[in-house]
Design an enzyme around this catalytic site. Structure first.
Site, mmCIF file in Angstrom:
data_model
loop_
_atom_site.group_PDB
_atom_site.id
_atom_site.type_symbol
_atom_site.label_atom_id
_atom_site.label_comp_id
_atom_site.label_asym_id
_atom_site.label_seq_id
_atom_site.Cartn_x
_atom_site.Cartn_y
_atom_site.Cartn_z
ATOM 1 N N GLU A 89 -39.341 125.611 -71.377
ATOM 2 C CA GLU A 89 -38.750 125.534 -72.539
ATOM 3 C C GLU A 89 -39.059 123.952 -73.190
ATOM 4 O O GLU A 89 -39.306 122.945 -72.098
ATOM 5 C CB GLU A 89 -37.004 125.341 -72.147
ATOM 6 C CG GLU A 89 -36.278 124.671 -71.209
ATOM 7 C CD GLU A 89 -35.384 125.610 -71.220
ATOM 8 O OE1 GLU A 89 -35.114 126.641 -70.357
ATOM 9 O OE2 GLU A 89 -34.275 124.622 -71.055
ATOM 10 N N CYS A 102 -38.109 117.216 -76.435
ATOM 11 C CA CYS A 102 -38.561 116.570 -74.887
ATOM 12 C C CYS A 102 -39.563 117.657 -74.222
ATOM 13 O O CYS A 102 -38.965 119.199 -74.636
ATOM 14 C CB CYS A 102 -36.992 117.288 -74.634
ATOM 15 S SG CYS A 102 -37.121 116.482 -72.899
ATOM 16 N N CYS A 109 -39.729 123.406 -60.337
ATOM 17 C CA CYS A 109 -39.426 121.882 -60.048
ATOM 18 C C CYS A 109 -39.124 122.170 -58.240
ATOM 19 O O CYS A 109 -38.373 122.504 -57.908
ATOM 20 C CB CYS A 109 -38.699 120.803 -60.794
ATOM 21 S SG CYS A 109 -38.197 119.025 -60.051
ATOM 22 N N CYS A 113 -33.045 118.157 -57.196
ATOM 23 C CA CYS A 113 -31.581 117.937 -57.284
ATOM 24 C C CYS A 113 -30.682 119.209 -57.395
ATOM 25 O O CYS A 113 -30.857 119.644 -58.084
ATOM 26 C CB CYS A 113 -31.798 117.024 -58.806
ATOM 27 S SG CYS A 113 -33.408 115.495 -58.927
ATOM 28 N N CYS A 116 -28.534 119.842 -61.300
ATOM 29 C CA CYS A 116 -30.004 120.199 -62.033
ATOM 30 C C CYS A 116 -29.966 121.851 -62.264
ATOM 31 O O CYS A 116 -30.590 122.591 -60.833
ATOM 32 C CB CYS A 116 -31.256 118.982 -61.682
ATOM 33 S SG CYS A 116 -32.664 119.741 -63.863
ATOM 34 N N CYS A 330 -31.242 120.695 -69.120
ATOM 35 C CA CYS A 330 -32.303 120.804 -68.541
ATOM 36 C C CYS A 330 -32.621 122.248 -67.720
ATOM 37 O O CYS A 330 -31.847 122.514 -66.880
ATOM 38 C CB CYS A 330 -32.426 119.903 -67.763
ATOM 39 S SG CYS A 330 -33.972 119.586 -66.819
#
Ligand code: SAH
Length: 338
Positions: A89, A102, A109, A113, A116, A330
């Site tokens: 995205e 962005c 990922c 974290c 996140c 995000c």
């Protein structure tokens, strides 16, 4: 076949010459792609038919696809389907001064974290350069507008895909291609120390943001596993090295999580940590997501934190909230789709 959007101008010129074609053909092709925004080789009327056949045989002109768009007043969120079916995205924000985009740098990922949404879904693969370039091109085409600034802050850790990201930055900055000013480009990292140092030698005047999110290792380790690999002092030393070498100020991103890192004590500790560092703090109101237990700090707590830093002489801004209605945190759109 190599995708044409993987190429910097210099690399394409060089390759054409090596393959026995005129260097000038590269300007023609790049002009169709980046200025006329026509991605269909058959329309390239100023290029001889046999040369167009060569182009088709040598390069892929394939595009990723916009699969879904969610809109709010000042933000549009795009879900892309990549050629292999993976989803990523990108988020377009309407600032007073222009359009800021962005972009994602990886499918998923691995940084993990805890707060996140992107990190809940592990990394499938790195994005290739063309997949980052096409996020910019296709969104600019979609809104029929010029993108003024780029932040590499979408899904993924850009410094875990360093070479492709650097190549992407060179392409979007090139005057003859997307012509996005280097000072309008920012890469955000969770703190991969060796890459921060390497980025200091990258010749373009692009910006660096660090996802700091805590004033000490104890809190940082609780929310960011990368803190086990690099201590906060190592991150700060790398930032000092970077800003000495480039003369640029670094943005320290700090998400405010209720009861985790938002006390006055934390603010004071952060001010101590940043004493003498050429940096400013960007406080980020946390976008809550349904799968994660952390809560956003209250408006009041954000203000107290902000004021404490200010009083201590730290340069601080609070990030404006965009699109909390449309799953703009995000990785939320992708995770919803999966
Ligand atoms: N991996 C890079 C870039 C992607 S994350 C990095 O860590 O910087 C981009 C920024 O969004 C980071 O500062 C990240 O910590 C923050 N972020 C992630 N989830 C968020 C959420 N739910 N609300 C607000 N910010 C978030």
């Amino acid at each position: 076949m190599n995708n044409i959007f993987n190429y910097t101008r210099e690399k394409l010129e060089k390759e054409f010459v090596e393959l026995g074609y005129k260097k000038f053909m590269s300007s023609q092709v790049l002009d169709w792609l980046y200025k006329k925004r026509n991605y269909n080789i058959d329309d390239y009327s100023n290029i001889k038919k046999e040369n167009r056949e060569f182009l088709k045989s040598q390069y892929s002109f394939d595009l990723i696809k916009i699969e879904k768009v969610e809109e709010d007043t000042d933000v549009k969120k795009f879900l892309f389907r990549l050629l292999d079916g993976q989803k990523i995205e990108a988020v377009l924000m309407y600032h007073g001064y222009g359009l800021s985009l962005c972009v994602s740098s990886q499918v998923g990922c691995n940084m993990g974290c805890k707060f996140c949404e992107s990190g809940r879904l592990k990394k499938v693969r790195n994005l290739e350069t063309y997949e980052m370039v096409e996020q910019v091109l296709l969104i600019s085409d979609y809104v029929k507008g010029r993108i003024d600034s780029i932040v590499v802050m979408g899904i993924g850790e850009p410094f875990d895909n360093y070479d492709n990201v650097i190549n992407f930055l060179s392409i979007i900055n090139d005057d003859k291609l997307l012509a996005i000013g280097a000072r309008h480009i920012t890469v955000s990292t969770c703190g991969l120390v060796p890459k921060i140092k390497e980025y200091a030698s990258f010749p373009l005047q692009v910006n660096l943001a660090i996802s700091l999110h805590a004033p000490n290792d104890e809190i940082r380790k609780k929310i960011m596993p990368i803190a086990n690999a690099y201590s906060i002092n190592e991150v700060i030393d790398a930032v000092k090295y970077y800003s000495n070498k480039t003369n640029r100020r670094v943005a320290m991103e700090y998400i405010l999580l209720d009861g985790i890192n938002d006390s006055v004590k934390c603010a004071n500790e952060l001010a101590d940590l940043l004493n003498g560092v050429n940096a400013y703090v960007n406080l980020i109101p946390y976008n809550e997501t349904s799968h994660i237990e952390y809560k956003a700090s209250s408006e009041h707590q954000i203000k107290v934190f902000f004021d404490t830093l200010k009083q201590r002489g730290v340069d601080v801004t609070t990030r404006r909230r965009f699109g909390s209605k449309i799953s703009a945190a995000c990785g939320q759109l992708r995770s919803k789709e999966i």
